[in-house]
Scaffold this motif. Structure first.
Motif, PDB file in Angstrom:
ATOM      1  N   ALA A  97       0.810  -1.221   0.000  1.00 25.35           N
ATOM      2  CA  ALA A  97       0.000   0.000   0.000  1.00 25.35           C
ATOM      3  C   ALA A  97       0.841   1.268   0.000  1.00 25.35           C
ATOM      4  CB  ALA A  97      -0.933  -0.018   1.212  1.00 25.35           C
ATOM      5  N   GLY A  98       1.896   1.318  -0.795  1.00 29.03           N
ATOM      6  CA  GLY A  98       2.720   2.513  -0.857  1.00 29.03           C
ATOM      7  C   GLY A  98       1.948   3.728  -1.336  1.00 29.03           C
ATOM      8  N   LYS A  99       1.297   3.626  -2.480  1.00 25.26           N
ATOM      9  CA  LYS A  99       0.519   4.747  -3.001  1.00 25.26           C
ATOM     10  C   LYS A  99      -0.732   4.973  -2.178  1.00 25.26           C
ATOM     11  CE  LYS A  99      -0.929   6.782  -7.380  1.00 25.26           C
ATOM     12  NZ  LYS A  99      -0.972   6.584  -8.862  1.00 25.26           N
ATOM     13  N   VAL A 100      -1.333   3.904  -1.701  1.00 21.31           N
ATOM     14  CA  VAL A 100      -2.514   4.016  -0.840  1.00 21.31           C
ATOM     15  C   VAL A 100      -2.188   4.839   0.399  1.00 21.31           C
ATOM     16  CG1 VAL A 100      -4.051   2.695   0.688  1.00 21.31           C
ATOM     17  CG2 VAL A 100      -3.618   1.905  -1.644  1.00 21.31           C
ATOM     18  N   ASN A 101      -0.996   4.640   0.964  1.00 24.16           N
ATOM     19  CA  ASN A 101      -0.603   5.379   2.157  1.00 24.16           C
ATOM     20  C   ASN A 101      -0.572   6.878   1.885  1.00 24.16           C
ATOM     21  OD1 ASN A 101       0.612   5.292   4.981  1.00 24.16           O
ATOM     22  ND2 ASN A 101       2.170   6.426   3.871  1.00 24.16           N
ATOM     23  N   ALA A 102      -0.116   7.273   0.703  1.00 23.68           N
ATOM     24  CA  ALA A 102      -0.088   8.692   0.361  1.00 23.68           C
ATOM     25  C   ALA A 102      -1.506   9.260   0.283  1.00 23.68           C
ATOM     26  CB  ALA A 102       0.641   8.889  -0.967  1.00 23.68           C
ATOM     27  N   TYR A 103      -2.416   8.498  -0.298  1.00 26.09           N
ATOM     28  CA  TYR A 103      -3.810   8.925  -0.376  1.00 26.09           C
ATOM     29  C   TYR A 103      -4.426   9.063   1.013  1.00 26.09           C
ATOM     30  CZ  TYR A 103      -4.681   8.491  -5.441  1.00 26.09           C
ATOM     31  OH  TYR A 103      -4.708   8.682  -6.800  1.00 26.09           O
ATOM     32  N   ARG A 104      -4.240   8.046   1.868  1.00 22.70           N
ATOM     33  CA  ARG A 104      -4.923   8.072   3.158  1.00 22.70           C
ATOM     34  C   ARG A 104      -4.318   9.125   4.090  1.00 22.70           C
ATOM     35  NH1 ARG A 104      -2.304   8.012   7.862  1.00 22.70           N
ATOM     36  NH2 ARG A 104      -0.601   6.543   7.906  1.00 22.70           N
ATOM     37  N   THR A 105      -3.008   9.385   3.990  1.00 23.57           N
ATOM     38  CA  THR A 105      -2.395  10.434   4.802  1.00 23.57           C
ATOM     39  C   THR A 105      -2.977  11.787   4.436  1.00 23.57           C
ATOM     40  OG1 THR A 105      -0.347   9.162   4.994  1.00 23.57           O
ATOM     41  CG2 THR A 105      -0.211  11.519   5.435  1.00 23.57           C
ATOM     42  N   ALA A 106      -3.065  12.051   3.151  1.00 24.49           N
ATOM     43  CA  ALA A 106      -3.639  13.313   2.691  1.00 24.49           C
ATOM     44  C   ALA A 106      -5.114  13.409   3.042  1.00 24.49           C
ATOM     45  CB  ALA A 106      -3.443  13.446   1.188  1.00 24.49           C
ATOM     46  N   ALA A 107      -5.803  12.284   3.002  1.00 26.64           N
ATOM     47  CA  ALA A 107      -7.241  12.285   3.293  1.00 26.64           C
ATOM     48  C   ALA A 107      -7.533  12.714   4.725  1.00 26.64           C
ATOM     49  CB  ALA A 107      -7.828  10.907   3.030  1.00 26.64           C
ATOM     50  N   ALA A 108      -6.703  12.301   5.663  1.00 29.86           N
ATOM     51  CA  ALA A 108      -6.917  12.717   7.057  1.00 29.86           C
ATOM     52  C   ALA A 108      -6.851  14.231   7.176  1.00 29.86           C
ATOM     53  CB  ALA A 108      -5.890  12.055   7.964  1.00 29.86           C
ATOM     54  N   ASP A 109      -5.879  14.847   6.494  1.00 32.76           N
ATOM     55  CA  ASP A 109      -5.775  16.307   6.528  1.00 32.76           C
ATOM     56  C   ASP A 109      -6.945  16.955   5.800  1.00 32.76           C
ATOM     57  OD1 ASP A 109      -3.435  16.463   8.050  1.00 32.76           O
ATOM     58  OD2 ASP A 109      -2.181  16.118   6.298  1.00 32.76           O
ATOM     59  N   ALA A 110      -7.451  16.300   4.757  1.00 31.59           N
ATOM     60  CA  ALA A 110      -8.608  16.841   4.046  1.00 31.59           C
ATOM     61  C   ALA A 110      -9.865  16.780   4.901  1.00 31.59           C
ATOM     62  CB  ALA A 110      -8.817  16.078   2.737  1.00 31.59           C
ATOM     63  N   VAL A 111     -10.050  15.685   5.633  1.00 29.41           N
ATOM     64  CA  VAL A 111     -11.196  15.582   6.537  1.00 29.41           C
ATOM     65  C   VAL A 111     -11.118  16.677   7.598  1.00 29.41           C
ATOM     66  CG1 VAL A 111     -12.328  14.145   8.287  1.00 29.41           C
ATOM     67  CG2 VAL A 111     -11.533  13.112   6.147  1.00 29.41           C
ATOM     68  N   VAL A 279      -5.493  24.284  14.553  1.00 24.07           N
ATOM     69  CA  VAL A 279      -4.337  23.434  14.264  1.00 24.07           C
ATOM     70  C   VAL A 279      -4.776  21.977  14.322  1.00 24.07           C
ATOM     71  CG1 VAL A 279      -2.123  22.595  15.149  1.00 24.07           C
ATOM     72  CG2 VAL A 279      -2.589  25.049  15.085  1.00 24.07           C
ATOM     73  N   PHE A 280      -4.422  21.215  13.291  1.00 24.80           N
ATOM     74  CA  PHE A 280      -4.672  19.775  13.284  1.00 24.80           C
ATOM     75  C   PHE A 280      -3.342  19.060  13.209  1.00 24.80           C
ATOM     76  CE2 PHE A 280      -5.429  15.797  10.781  1.00 24.80           C
ATOM     77  CZ  PHE A 280      -6.122  15.112  11.771  1.00 24.80           C
ATOM     78  N   ASP A 281      -3.078  18.212  14.188  1.00 24.50           N
ATOM     79  CA  ASP A 281      -1.842  17.421  14.235  1.00 24.50           C
ATOM     80  C   ASP A 281      -2.167  15.996  13.796  1.00 24.50           C
ATOM     81  OD1 ASP A 281       0.615  16.354  14.731  1.00 24.50           O
ATOM     82  OD2 ASP A 281       0.552  16.581  16.899  1.00 24.50           O
ATOM     83  N   SER A 282      -1.667  15.634  12.620  1.00 28.30           N
ATOM     84  CA  SER A 282      -1.924  14.303  12.071  1.00 28.30           C
ATOM     85  C   SER A 282      -0.710  13.417  12.309  1.00 28.30           C
ATOM     86  CB  SER A 282      -2.227  14.413  10.575  1.00 28.30           C
ATOM     87  OG  SER A 282      -2.486  13.153  10.015  1.00 28.30           O
ATOM     88  N   SER A 283      -0.729  12.649  13.405  1.00 25.78           N
ATOM     89  CA  SER A 283       0.423  11.799  13.720  1.00 25.78           C
ATOM     90  C   SER A 283       0.376  10.472  12.979  1.00 25.78           C
ATOM     91  CB  SER A 283       0.494  11.552  15.231  1.00 25.78           C
ATOM     92  OG  SER A 283      -0.681  10.923  15.710  1.00 25.78           O
ATOM     93  N   GLY A 284      -0.759  10.156  12.353  1.00 25.86           N
ATOM     94  CA  GLY A 284      -0.871   8.945  11.535  1.00 25.86           C
ATOM     95  C   GLY A 284      -1.293   7.735  12.345  1.00 25.86           C
ATOM     96  N   ILE A 285      -2.546   7.356  12.256  1.00 22.02           N
ATOM     97  CA  ILE A 285      -3.061   6.233  13.051  1.00 22.02           C
ATOM     98  C   ILE A 285      -3.324   5.025  12.167  1.00 22.02           C
ATOM     99  CG2 ILE A 285      -4.024   7.600  14.936  1.00 22.02           C
ATOM    100  CD1 ILE A 285      -6.744   7.454  13.532  1.00 22.02           C
TER     101      ILE A 285
END
Length: 306
Positions: A97-111, A279-285
């Motif tokens: 899920a290399g590319k998937v990880n990029a999508y989901r990381t960005a998605a958290a910030d978008a939400v 401020v939103f801190d996205s530490s990655g869950i």
């Protein structure tokens, strides 16, 4: 599921829905376990193991960061997600899920931006010009009327190449200095491996939404702590963010940090005025990875059935 398969199935829409579901689950029935941070034979090559469970699924995500990979034509980041069969405990799915990880990381910030940024936010400042920064810009441009992207990069040549990549995606982008970018931005996103603040707190104007994405380990830092005194603070998972997110540098009352899931459920206030800084801190869950993995499995099964 191979990297090629998962990359072909994922989309910004899928990632957004999965990230929102995961952020809500954090404050409901999910359990997130402590992250394991480690390194390879060379200490600069790092990987993490993050795991979680809910009442219906459980699994883990292994993410790696090998900074020398671009020299041999490979991405720095890679990711593998494991989903367990809840009946017998065997691994049911292994998903590259290399590319998937990029999508989901960005998605958290978008939400987060969708919940916290002003509805009329139109200028985005992005700190960083790497692969992840592109996904961040595209994800946020889906949920806000972004008319200008200001790129802040240490390497001007790389920054200009990144701005050109954004323009190729239909976004008006230009290289900009850090202070000027902060002075103009409605949304600021940091996507770097920095270990010191990228800008001064006083550069952020009232009404701005700020998202820190790159701080995902002890010692990392993108935001100036003085900004926390001026802002309403939100994160994906408070217990993790104060250990390995940018909020590890926050010394105020823990009660000031709000889980975004509580805002999404209406249990806590989000933005309270047009002039408030958020401020939103996205530490990655891991829960985000597991949730999008389930979406990928469903999409693959539907594709196979068709």
């Amino acid at each position: 599921m191979s990297e090629e398969e998962s990359a072909a199935l994922v989309s910004h829409e899928m990632a957004f829905d999965a990230a929102r579901e995961a952020l809500v689950a954090v404050v409901e029935d999910a359990v997130l376990f402590p992250a394991v941070l480690a390194h390879g034979s060379a200490a600069t090559n790092r990987f993490s193991i993050k795991s979680a469970s809910t009442g219906t699924f459980a699994g883990l995500k292994v993410g790696s960061f090998w900074p020398g990979n671009p020299d041999i034509g490979l991405p720095r980041h890679n990711s593998v997600i494991l989903l367990f069969d809840q009946g017998v405990g065997r691994v049911e799915w292994v998903i590259e899920a290399g590319k998937v990880n990029a999508y989901r990381t960005a998605a958290a910030d978008a939400v987060a931006a969708d919940a916290l940024a002003r509805k009329d936010a139109a200028v985005l400042a992005i700190f960083g010009a790497g692969n992840q920064a592109l996904f961040e810009c595209l994800a946020i441009a889906r949920i806000r009327p972004i008319r200008q992207v200001l790129v802040v990069a240490r390497d001007s040549a790389r920054g200009e190449a990144f701005a050109e990549a954004l323009r190729a995606q239909g976004l008006n982008a230009a290289l900009c200095g850090a202070q000027d970018a902060c002075a103009q931005a409605d949304i600021v996103v940091t996507a770097t491996p920095s270990r010191e603040p990228l800008f001064a707190a006083e550069w952020i104007r009232p009404g701005t939404h700020v998202a820190s994405m790159g701080s995902d380990a002890a010692g990392k830092q993108e935001l100036p702590p003085a900004l926390f005194d001026r802002a309403a603070l939100f994160c994906d998972h408070p217990a993790q963010a104060v250990v390995m997110g940018d909020l590890q540098h926050f010394t105020g009352a823990p009660s000031r940090i709000v889980a975004l899931g509580d805002v999404l459920l209406g249990r806590a206030e989000g933005r309270t005025s047009p002039d408030q800084i958020t401020v939103f801190d996205s530490s990655g869950i891991a829960l985000q990875d597991l949730t999008i993995a389930r979406s990928l499995v469903a999409a693959k099964e539907q594709q196979t059935a068709a």
